[in-house]
Design an enzyme around this catalytic site. Structure first.
Site, mmCIF file in Angstrom:
data_model
loop_
_atom_site.group_PDB
_atom_site.id
_atom_site.type_symbol
_atom_site.label_atom_id
_atom_site.label_comp_id
_atom_site.label_asym_id
_atom_site.label_seq_id
_atom_site.Cartn_x
_atom_site.Cartn_y
_atom_site.Cartn_z
ATOM 1 C CG HIS A 150 -2.081 0.949 1.074
ATOM 2 N ND1 HIS A 150 -1.993 2.281 1.394
ATOM 3 C CD2 HIS A 150 -3.329 0.749 0.579
ATOM 4 C CE1 HIS A 150 -3.149 2.863 1.122
ATOM 5 N NE2 HIS A 150 -3.976 1.952 0.616
ATOM 6 C CD GLU A 166 -8.912 -3.612 -3.645
ATOM 7 O OE1 GLU A 166 -9.938 -4.042 -3.098
ATOM 8 O OE2 GLU A 166 -8.945 -2.782 -4.547
HETATM 9 N N1 ACO Z 1 3.889 -7.593 -4.650
HETATM 10 C C1 ACO Z 1 5.203 -7.655 -4.866
HETATM 11 N N2 ACO Z 1 6.042 -6.603 -4.735
HETATM 12 C C2 ACO Z 1 5.476 -5.456 -4.342
HETATM 13 C C3 ACO Z 1 4.107 -5.324 -4.093
HETATM 14 C C4 ACO Z 1 3.299 -6.452 -4.261
HETATM 15 N N3 ACO Z 1 1.987 -6.424 -4.039
HETATM 16 N N4 ACO Z 1 3.845 -4.050 -3.734
HETATM 17 C C5 ACO Z 1 5.009 -3.400 -3.782
HETATM 18 N N5 ACO Z 1 5.992 -4.244 -4.148
HETATM 19 C C6 ACO Z 1 7.403 -3.931 -4.301
HETATM 20 C C7 ACO Z 1 7.667 -3.142 -5.574
HETATM 21 O O1 ACO Z 1 7.898 -3.986 -6.672
HETATM 22 C C8 ACO Z 1 8.869 -2.329 -5.198
HETATM 23 O O2 ACO Z 1 10.023 -3.127 -5.302
HETATM 24 P P1 ACO Z 1 11.393 -2.515 -5.898
HETATM 25 O O3 ACO Z 1 11.736 -1.391 -4.977
HETATM 26 O O4 ACO Z 1 12.339 -3.671 -5.842
HETATM 27 O O5 ACO Z 1 11.044 -2.046 -7.273
HETATM 28 C C9 ACO Z 1 8.652 -2.051 -3.710
HETATM 29 O O6 ACO Z 1 7.799 -3.085 -3.236
HETATM 30 C C10 ACO Z 1 7.988 -0.712 -3.448
HETATM 31 O O7 ACO Z 1 6.886 -0.593 -4.300
HETATM 32 P P2 ACO Z 1 6.280 0.780 -4.733
HETATM 33 O O8 ACO Z 1 5.989 0.704 -6.192
HETATM 34 O O9 ACO Z 1 7.098 1.941 -4.255
HETATM 35 O O10 ACO Z 1 4.952 0.832 -3.935
HETATM 36 P P3 ACO Z 1 3.819 1.840 -4.193
HETATM 37 O O11 ACO Z 1 3.609 2.573 -2.929
HETATM 38 O O12 ACO Z 1 3.998 2.657 -5.405
HETATM 39 O O13 ACO Z 1 2.668 0.818 -4.537
HETATM 40 C C11 ACO Z 1 0.744 -0.444 -4.597
HETATM 41 C C12 ACO Z 1 1.528 0.602 -3.809
HETATM 42 C C13 ACO Z 1 0.458 0.093 -6.003
HETATM 43 C C14 ACO Z 1 -0.580 -0.707 -3.885
HETATM 44 C C15 ACO Z 1 1.592 -1.759 -4.684
HETATM 45 O O14 ACO Z 1 1.853 -2.233 -3.391
HETATM 46 C C16 ACO Z 1 0.904 -2.821 -5.542
HETATM 47 O O15 ACO Z 1 1.065 -2.813 -6.760
HETATM 48 N N6 ACO Z 1 0.138 -3.765 -4.896
HETATM 49 C C17 ACO Z 1 -0.554 -4.791 -5.646
HETATM 50 C C18 ACO Z 1 -1.879 -4.235 -6.203
HETATM 51 C C19 ACO Z 1 -2.917 -4.008 -5.125
HETATM 52 O O16 ACO Z 1 -3.108 -4.811 -4.223
HETATM 53 N N7 ACO Z 1 -3.594 -2.857 -5.250
HETATM 54 C C20 ACO Z 1 -4.663 -2.449 -4.298
HETATM 55 C C21 ACO Z 1 -4.143 -1.387 -3.378
HETATM 56 S S1 ACO Z 1 -5.321 -0.931 -2.138
HETATM 57 C C22 ACO Z 1 -6.331 0.149 -2.925
HETATM 58 O O17 ACO Z 1 -5.954 0.877 -3.802
HETATM 59 C C23 ACO Z 1 -7.708 0.217 -2.524
#
Ligand code: ACO
Length: 357
Positions: A244, A299
Protein backbone atom coordinates in the site's frame (compact mmCIF):
# COMPACT_ATOMS: atom_id res chain seq x y z
CA UNK A 1 9.12 15.91 -5.23
CA UNK A 2 8.59 12.18 -5.81
CA UNK A 3 6.90 10.98 -9.03
CA UNK A 4 4.04 9.43 -7.05
CA UNK A 5 3.40 12.75 -5.20
CA UNK A 6 3.47 10.94 -1.83
CA UNK A 7 5.24 13.91 -0.26
CA UNK A 8 2.66 16.44 -1.53
CA UNK A 9 -0.31 17.62 0.56
CA UNK A 10 -2.99 18.49 -2.02
CA UNK A 11 -6.06 19.04 0.19
CA UNK A 12 -7.22 19.76 3.71
CA UNK A 13 -10.18 17.54 4.48
CA UNK A 14 -12.58 16.90 7.34
CA UNK A 15 -13.73 13.66 5.69
CA UNK A 16 -11.21 10.95 6.58
CA UNK A 17 -7.76 10.36 7.99
CA UNK A 18 -5.46 7.48 7.15
CA UNK A 19 -2.65 6.82 9.65
CA UNK A 20 -0.29 4.58 7.71
CA UNK A 21 2.19 4.09 10.55
CA UNK A 22 -0.35 3.08 13.20
CA UNK A 23 -2.71 1.27 10.79
CA UNK A 24 -5.74 3.33 11.79
CA UNK A 25 -8.40 5.21 9.88
CA UNK A 26 -11.01 7.75 10.89
CA UNK A 27 -14.14 8.77 8.95
CA UNK A 28 -15.48 12.14 10.06
CA UNK A 29 -14.42 11.71 13.69
CA UNK A 30 -15.44 8.02 13.97
CA UNK A 31 -12.89 5.20 13.92
CA UNK A 32 -13.29 2.43 11.36
CA UNK A 33 -13.45 -0.07 14.25
CA UNK A 34 -16.47 1.80 15.56
CA UNK A 35 -18.25 2.01 12.18
CA UNK A 36 -17.52 -1.32 10.45
CA UNK A 37 -20.09 -3.95 11.35
CA UNK A 38 -22.34 -1.41 13.10
CA UNK A 39 -23.17 1.38 10.64
CA UNK A 40 -25.23 1.02 7.47
CA UNK A 41 -24.22 2.59 4.19
CA UNK A 42 -26.97 5.15 4.72
CA UNK A 43 -25.39 6.08 8.09
CA UNK A 44 -22.00 6.72 6.53
CA UNK A 45 -23.54 8.75 3.67
CA UNK A 46 -25.17 10.95 6.33
CA UNK A 47 -21.82 11.29 8.10
CA UNK A 48 -19.85 12.18 4.95
CA UNK A 49 -22.46 14.48 3.36
CA UNK A 50 -23.37 16.42 6.52
CA UNK A 51 -22.63 20.13 6.01
CA UNK A 52 -21.79 19.71 2.31
CA UNK A 53 -25.32 19.61 0.89
CA UNK A 54 -27.73 22.36 1.94
CA UNK A 55 -30.65 20.29 0.58
CA UNK A 56 -29.60 16.98 2.24
CA UNK A 57 -32.77 14.88 2.76
CA UNK A 58 -33.61 14.05 6.40
CA UNK A 59 -34.47 10.43 5.51
CA UNK A 60 -31.41 9.19 3.63
CA UNK A 61 -32.68 5.62 3.25
CA UNK A 62 -35.90 6.82 1.59
CA UNK A 63 -34.05 9.29 -0.67
CA UNK A 64 -31.58 6.61 -1.75
CA UNK A 65 -34.45 4.20 -2.45
CA UNK A 66 -36.21 6.81 -4.62
CA UNK A 67 -32.95 7.49 -6.45
CA UNK A 68 -32.49 3.76 -7.20
CA UNK A 69 -35.97 3.63 -8.70
CA UNK A 70 -35.26 6.75 -10.77
CA UNK A 71 -31.92 5.65 -12.27
CA UNK A 72 -33.27 2.17 -13.09
CA UNK A 73 -34.79 3.76 -16.24
CA UNK A 74 -31.23 4.10 -17.65
CA UNK A 75 -30.78 0.31 -17.63
CA UNK A 76 -32.87 0.22 -20.83
CA UNK A 77 -29.83 1.75 -22.60
CA UNK A 78 -27.78 -1.43 -22.07
CA UNK A 79 -27.15 -2.77 -25.55
CA UNK A 80 -25.09 -5.69 -26.83
CA UNK A 81 -22.14 -3.39 -27.53
CA UNK A 82 -21.98 -2.40 -23.86
CA UNK A 83 -22.51 -5.97 -22.65
CA UNK A 84 -19.36 -7.04 -24.50
CA UNK A 85 -17.37 -4.67 -22.29
CA UNK A 86 -16.13 -5.36 -18.77
CA UNK A 87 -18.77 -4.62 -16.11
CA UNK A 88 -16.94 -1.51 -14.91
CA UNK A 89 -16.82 -0.09 -18.45
CA UNK A 90 -20.53 -0.82 -18.98
CA UNK A 91 -21.42 0.77 -15.61
CA UNK A 92 -19.28 3.81 -16.44
CA UNK A 93 -21.06 4.22 -19.78
CA UNK A 94 -24.48 4.17 -18.05
CA UNK A 95 -23.25 6.63 -15.41
CA UNK A 96 -22.24 9.01 -18.21
CA UNK A 97 -25.92 9.21 -19.22
CA UNK A 98 -26.84 10.91 -15.93
CA UNK A 99 -27.09 14.71 -16.02
CA UNK A 100 -24.41 16.83 -14.34
CA UNK A 101 -25.25 19.08 -11.40
CA UNK A 102 -24.05 20.06 -7.94
CA UNK A 103 -27.11 19.47 -5.76
CA UNK A 104 -28.20 16.65 -3.44
CA UNK A 105 -30.61 15.25 -6.06
CA UNK A 106 -27.72 14.74 -8.49
CA UNK A 107 -25.60 13.28 -5.67
CA UNK A 108 -28.27 10.73 -4.67
CA UNK A 109 -28.70 9.58 -8.27
CA UNK A 110 -24.93 9.04 -8.42
CA UNK A 111 -24.94 7.21 -5.06
CA UNK A 112 -27.70 4.87 -6.25
CA UNK A 113 -26.47 4.28 -9.79
CA UNK A 114 -23.42 1.99 -9.31
CA UNK A 115 -25.56 -0.53 -7.37
CA UNK A 116 -28.48 -0.47 -9.81
CA UNK A 117 -26.28 -0.57 -12.92
CA UNK A 118 -23.91 -3.27 -11.60
CA UNK A 119 -26.76 -5.63 -10.72
CA UNK A 120 -28.35 -5.08 -14.15
CA UNK A 121 -25.06 -5.52 -16.06
CA UNK A 122 -24.12 -8.72 -14.18
CA UNK A 123 -27.57 -10.18 -14.81
CA UNK A 124 -27.66 -9.13 -18.47
CA UNK A 125 -24.20 -10.65 -19.06
CA UNK A 126 -25.60 -13.91 -17.64
CA UNK A 127 -28.62 -13.65 -19.98
CA UNK A 128 -31.06 -12.65 -17.22
CA UNK A 129 -33.54 -9.76 -17.14
CA UNK A 130 -32.84 -6.85 -14.78
CA UNK A 131 -34.67 -6.73 -11.43
CA UNK A 132 -36.25 -3.38 -10.54
CA UNK A 133 -35.24 -1.78 -7.22
CA UNK A 134 -37.40 -1.98 -4.10
CA UNK A 135 -37.10 1.56 -2.67
CA UNK A 136 -38.35 0.40 0.75
CA UNK A 137 -35.25 -1.76 1.44
CA UNK A 138 -31.93 -0.58 2.79
CA UNK A 139 -29.36 -0.07 0.04
CA UNK A 140 -27.27 -3.18 0.79
CA UNK A 141 -30.25 -5.54 0.96
CA UNK A 142 -31.76 -4.15 -2.24
CA UNK A 143 -28.43 -4.36 -4.07
CA UNK A 144 -28.19 -8.10 -3.33
CA UNK A 145 -31.85 -8.57 -4.25
CA UNK A 146 -31.38 -6.79 -7.60
CA UNK A 147 -28.29 -8.93 -8.25
CA UNK A 148 -29.86 -12.30 -7.41
CA UNK A 149 -33.56 -11.79 -8.03
CA UNK A 150 -34.22 -13.06 -4.47
CA UNK A 151 -33.90 -11.61 -0.99
CA UNK A 152 -30.54 -11.98 0.74
CA UNK A 153 -30.23 -12.99 4.39
CA UNK A 154 -29.73 -10.33 7.07
CA UNK A 155 -26.14 -11.56 7.62
CA UNK A 156 -25.40 -11.06 3.91
CA UNK A 157 -26.89 -7.56 3.84
CA UNK A 158 -24.94 -6.71 7.02
CA UNK A 159 -21.75 -8.03 5.41
CA UNK A 160 -22.30 -5.87 2.31
CA UNK A 161 -22.97 -2.85 4.55
CA UNK A 162 -19.68 -3.54 6.34
CA UNK A 163 -17.89 -3.55 2.99
CA UNK A 164 -19.58 -0.39 1.66
CA UNK A 165 -18.90 1.49 4.92
CA UNK A 166 -15.29 0.28 5.09
CA UNK A 167 -14.42 1.51 1.59
CA UNK A 168 -16.62 4.66 1.60
CA UNK A 169 -13.69 7.04 1.95
CA UNK A 170 -9.91 6.82 2.39
CA UNK A 171 -8.06 10.12 2.30
CA UNK A 172 -6.65 11.37 -0.98
CA UNK A 173 -6.40 8.06 -2.81
CA UNK A 174 -5.95 8.15 -6.61
CA UNK A 175 -9.66 8.04 -7.52
CA UNK A 176 -10.64 10.64 -4.92
CA UNK A 177 -7.86 12.94 -6.11
CA UNK A 178 -9.09 12.51 -9.70
CA UNK A 179 -12.65 13.35 -8.58
CA UNK A 180 -11.44 16.46 -6.70
CA UNK A 181 -9.44 17.71 -9.70
CA UNK A 182 -12.51 17.47 -11.94
CA UNK A 183 -14.79 19.00 -9.27
CA UNK A 184 -12.38 21.91 -8.95
CA UNK A 185 -13.09 22.88 -12.57
CA UNK A 186 -16.83 23.08 -11.64
CA UNK A 187 -17.64 20.46 -14.27
CA UNK A 188 -20.29 18.91 -11.96
CA UNK A 189 -20.68 15.86 -9.74
CA UNK A 190 -21.36 13.36 -12.54
CA UNK A 191 -18.10 14.37 -14.22
CA UNK A 192 -16.25 14.04 -10.90
CA UNK A 193 -17.68 10.53 -10.33
CA UNK A 194 -16.74 9.48 -13.89
CA UNK A 195 -13.16 10.59 -13.18
CA UNK A 196 -13.23 8.64 -9.91
CA UNK A 197 -14.45 5.38 -11.43
CA UNK A 198 -11.96 5.68 -14.30
CA UNK A 199 -9.06 5.95 -11.83
CA UNK A 200 -10.51 3.21 -9.64
CA UNK A 201 -10.59 0.54 -12.36
CA UNK A 202 -6.79 0.25 -12.63
CA UNK A 203 -5.21 -2.89 -11.14
CA UNK A 204 -2.99 -0.85 -8.83
CA UNK A 205 -6.07 0.71 -7.20
CA UNK A 206 -9.57 -0.83 -7.28
CA UNK A 207 -8.95 -3.47 -9.93
CA UNK A 208 -6.96 -5.76 -7.61
CA UNK A 209 -9.58 -8.01 -5.95
CA UNK A 210 -10.67 -9.85 -9.13
CA UNK A 211 -7.07 -11.04 -9.68
CA UNK A 212 -6.91 -12.11 -5.99
CA UNK A 213 -9.56 -14.75 -6.80
CA UNK A 214 -7.59 -15.84 -9.88
CA UNK A 215 -4.51 -16.21 -7.66
CA UNK A 216 -6.38 -18.28 -5.05
CA UNK A 217 -7.95 -20.48 -7.73
CA UNK A 218 -4.62 -21.09 -9.44
CA UNK A 219 -2.93 -21.95 -6.12
CA UNK A 220 -5.79 -24.36 -5.36
CA UNK A 221 -4.46 -25.74 -2.04
CA UNK A 222 -2.17 -24.42 0.72
CA UNK A 223 0.70 -26.77 -0.18
CA UNK A 224 1.05 -25.01 -3.58
CA UNK A 225 1.15 -21.49 -2.18
CA UNK A 226 4.89 -20.98 -1.75
CA UNK A 227 5.87 -22.31 -5.19
CA UNK A 228 3.13 -20.31 -6.95
CA UNK A 229 4.05 -17.07 -5.17
CA UNK A 230 7.80 -17.52 -5.72
CA UNK A 231 7.18 -18.11 -9.45
CA UNK A 232 4.95 -15.02 -9.72
CA UNK A 233 7.55 -12.81 -8.03
CA UNK A 234 10.34 -14.32 -10.17
CA UNK A 235 8.36 -13.21 -13.25
CA UNK A 236 8.28 -9.68 -11.79
CA UNK A 237 4.54 -9.80 -11.00
CA UNK A 238 3.08 -8.01 -8.00
CA UNK A 239 0.94 -9.97 -5.58
CA UNK A 240 -2.55 -8.52 -5.69
CA UNK A 241 -3.94 -7.65 -2.27
CA UNK A 242 -0.55 -6.79 -0.74
CA UNK A 243 1.35 -3.52 -0.34
CA UNK A 244 0.00 0.00 0.00
CA UNK A 245 1.22 3.52 -0.67
CA UNK A 246 0.29 4.81 2.79
CA UNK A 247 0.12 1.80 5.13
CA UNK A 248 3.44 0.51 6.43
CA UNK A 249 1.55 -1.95 8.64
CA UNK A 250 -1.52 -4.06 8.11
CA UNK A 251 -4.40 -2.20 6.41
CA UNK A 252 -7.08 -1.96 9.16
CA UNK A 253 -9.77 -2.48 6.53
CA UNK A 254 -8.48 -6.02 5.87
CA UNK A 255 -9.52 -7.19 9.34
CA UNK A 256 -12.86 -5.37 9.24
CA UNK A 257 -13.70 -7.33 6.08
CA UNK A 258 -12.28 -10.61 7.33
CA UNK A 259 -14.64 -10.26 10.30
CA UNK A 260 -17.59 -9.91 7.92
CA UNK A 261 -16.54 -13.03 5.97
CA UNK A 262 -16.74 -14.94 9.28
CA UNK A 263 -20.47 -14.14 9.55
CA UNK A 264 -21.13 -16.08 6.35
CA UNK A 265 -20.96 -19.64 7.66
CA UNK A 266 -20.52 -21.39 4.35
CA UNK A 267 -17.23 -19.53 3.74
CA UNK A 268 -15.10 -20.91 6.58
CA UNK A 269 -13.13 -23.44 4.47
CA UNK A 270 -12.34 -20.81 1.84
CA UNK A 271 -11.32 -18.37 4.59
CA UNK A 272 -8.87 -20.84 6.14
CA UNK A 273 -7.32 -21.49 2.73
CA UNK A 274 -7.01 -17.74 2.08
CA UNK A 275 -5.35 -17.26 5.48
CA UNK A 276 -2.77 -19.91 4.57
CA UNK A 277 -2.03 -18.16 1.24
CA UNK A 278 -1.82 -14.80 3.02
CA UNK A 279 0.67 -16.17 5.57
CA UNK A 280 2.86 -17.62 2.79
CA UNK A 281 2.72 -14.36 0.82
CA UNK A 282 3.68 -12.24 3.83
CA UNK A 283 6.59 -14.51 4.69
CA UNK A 284 7.94 -14.45 1.12
CA UNK A 285 7.48 -10.68 0.71
CA UNK A 286 9.36 -10.13 4.00
CA UNK A 287 12.22 -12.36 2.77
CA UNK A 288 12.43 -10.66 -0.62
CA UNK A 289 11.83 -7.04 0.41
CA UNK A 290 13.30 -6.81 3.91
CA UNK A 291 13.54 -3.01 3.67
CA UNK A 292 10.00 -2.37 2.36
CA UNK A 293 7.21 -3.36 4.78
CA UNK A 294 4.57 -5.03 2.58
CA UNK A 295 1.44 -6.17 4.34
CA UNK A 296 -2.09 -7.25 3.46
CA UNK A 297 -4.27 -4.51 1.98
CA UNK A 298 -8.05 -4.09 1.78
CA UNK A 299 -8.34 -5.93 -1.53
CA UNK A 300 -7.35 -9.37 -0.26
CA UNK A 301 -10.35 -9.88 2.03
CA UNK A 302 -12.56 -7.78 -0.25
CA UNK A 303 -12.14 -10.59 -2.76
CA UNK A 304 -13.25 -13.24 -0.24
CA UNK A 305 -16.22 -11.21 0.96
CA UNK A 306 -17.56 -10.25 -2.48
CA UNK A 307 -17.11 -13.83 -3.71
CA UNK A 308 -19.13 -15.04 -0.70
CA UNK A 309 -21.86 -12.53 -1.56
CA UNK A 310 -22.00 -14.05 -5.09
CA UNK A 311 -20.67 -11.07 -7.04
CA UNK A 312 -18.64 -12.33 -10.01
CA UNK A 313 -14.94 -11.33 -9.77
CA UNK A 314 -15.30 -9.35 -13.02
CA UNK A 315 -17.67 -6.98 -11.16
CA UNK A 316 -15.65 -6.49 -7.95
CA UNK A 317 -14.42 -3.04 -9.03
CA UNK A 318 -18.04 -1.98 -9.57
CA UNK A 319 -18.88 -2.98 -5.99
CA UNK A 320 -15.92 -0.90 -4.79
CA UNK A 321 -17.40 2.03 -6.72
CA UNK A 322 -20.78 1.47 -4.96
CA UNK A 323 -19.07 2.27 -1.66
CA UNK A 324 -16.42 4.81 -2.69
CA UNK A 325 -18.90 6.96 -4.64
CA UNK A 326 -19.98 8.44 -1.26
CA UNK A 327 -16.42 9.62 -0.64
CA UNK A 328 -16.01 11.01 -4.17
CA UNK A 329 -19.23 13.02 -3.81
CA UNK A 330 -18.31 14.39 -0.37
CA UNK A 331 -14.79 15.30 -1.54
CA UNK A 332 -16.17 16.95 -4.69
CA UNK A 333 -18.43 19.17 -2.57
CA UNK A 334 -15.60 19.91 -0.12
CA UNK A 335 -13.40 20.93 -3.07
CA UNK A 336 -16.14 23.18 -4.45
CA UNK A 337 -16.60 24.78 -1.02
CA UNK A 338 -12.87 25.67 -1.06
CA UNK A 339 -13.41 27.09 -4.52
CA UNK A 340 -9.93 26.90 -6.08
CA UNK A 341 -9.03 25.25 -9.36
CA UNK A 342 -6.41 22.48 -8.89
CA UNK A 343 -3.65 23.27 -11.34
CA UNK A 344 -0.13 22.11 -10.35
CA UNK A 345 3.02 22.80 -12.33
CA UNK A 346 5.37 20.57 -14.28
CA UNK A 347 9.09 20.91 -14.97
CA UNK A 348 9.88 20.77 -18.67
CA UNK A 349 12.77 18.36 -19.36
CA UNK A 350 12.32 18.00 -23.15
CA UNK A 351 14.36 19.52 -25.98
CA UNK A 352 14.34 23.29 -26.59
CA UNK A 353 13.54 24.68 -30.07
CA UNK A 354 16.66 25.02 -32.26
CA UNK A 355 17.41 28.35 -33.90
CA UNK A 356 16.96 28.17 -37.71
CA UNK A 357 20.38 27.91 -39.39
N1 ACO B 1 3.89 -7.59 -4.65
C1 ACO B 1 5.20 -7.65 -4.87
N2 ACO B 1 6.04 -6.60 -4.74
C2 ACO B 1 5.48 -5.46 -4.34
C3 ACO B 1 4.11 -5.32 -4.09
C4 ACO B 1 3.30 -6.45 -4.26
N3 ACO B 1 1.99 -6.42 -4.04
N4 ACO B 1 3.85 -4.05 -3.73
C5 ACO B 1 5.01 -3.40 -3.78
N5 ACO B 1 5.99 -4.24 -4.15
C6 ACO B 1 7.40 -3.93 -4.30
C7 ACO B 1 7.67 -3.14 -5.57
O1 ACO B 1 7.90 -3.99 -6.67
C8 ACO B 1 8.87 -2.33 -5.20
O2 ACO B 1 10.02 -3.13 -5.30
P1 ACO B 1 11.39 -2.51 -5.90
O3 ACO B 1 11.74 -1.39 -4.98
O4 ACO B 1 12.34 -3.67 -5.84
O5 ACO B 1 11.04 -2.05 -7.27
C9 ACO B 1 8.65 -2.05 -3.71
O6 ACO B 1 7.80 -3.08 -3.24
C10 ACO B 1 7.99 -0.71 -3.45
O7 ACO B 1 6.89 -0.59 -4.30
P2 ACO B 1 6.28 0.78 -4.73
O8 ACO B 1 5.99 0.70 -6.19
O9 ACO B 1 7.10 1.94 -4.25
O10 ACO B 1 4.95 0.83 -3.94
P3 ACO B 1 3.82 1.84 -4.19
O11 ACO B 1 3.61 2.57 -2.93
O12 ACO B 1 4.00 2.66 -5.41
O13 ACO B 1 2.67 0.82 -4.54
C11 ACO B 1 0.74 -0.44 -4.60
C12 ACO B 1 1.53 0.60 -3.81
C13 ACO B 1 0.46 0.09 -6.00
C14 ACO B 1 -0.58 -0.71 -3.89
C15 ACO B 1 1.59 -1.76 -4.68
O14 ACO B 1 1.85 -2.23 -3.39
C16 ACO B 1 0.90 -2.82 -5.54
O15 ACO B 1 1.07 -2.81 -6.76
N6 ACO B 1 0.14 -3.77 -4.90
C17 ACO B 1 -0.55 -4.79 -5.65
C18 ACO B 1 -1.88 -4.24 -6.20
C19 ACO B 1 -2.92 -4.01 -5.13
O16 ACO B 1 -3.11 -4.81 -4.22
N7 ACO B 1 -3.59 -2.86 -5.25
C20 ACO B 1 -4.66 -2.45 -4.30
C21 ACO B 1 -4.14 -1.39 -3.38
S1 ACO B 1 -5.32 -0.93 -2.14
C22 ACO B 1 -6.33 0.15 -2.92
O17 ACO B 1 -5.95 0.88 -3.80
C23 ACO B 1 -7.71 0.22 -2.52
Amino acid sequence: MSDGLEDVVAAHTVLSEVDGQAGRMVIRGRSLDDLAGRATYEDVVGLLFSGFYADLPADIRAALGRARAEVFAEVAALDTGLLDRSPVEAVRALLARLPDGDDAETAFRLLAAPAVFTAAVVRAQAGEAPVAPDPALRHSADTLRMLRGAHASKAEADALDTYLVTVSDHGLNASTFAARVVASTRAGLTSAVLAGISALKGPLHGGAPGPVIEMLDEIGEPANARAWIEAALDRGDRLMGFGHRIYRVRDPRADALKGAVRWLDARQGRLEFAEAVEAAALAILAERKPNRPLDTNVEFYTALLLEALQFPPSAFTCVFAMGRVAGWLAHAREQLAGGRLIRPQSVYVGPMPQKAA
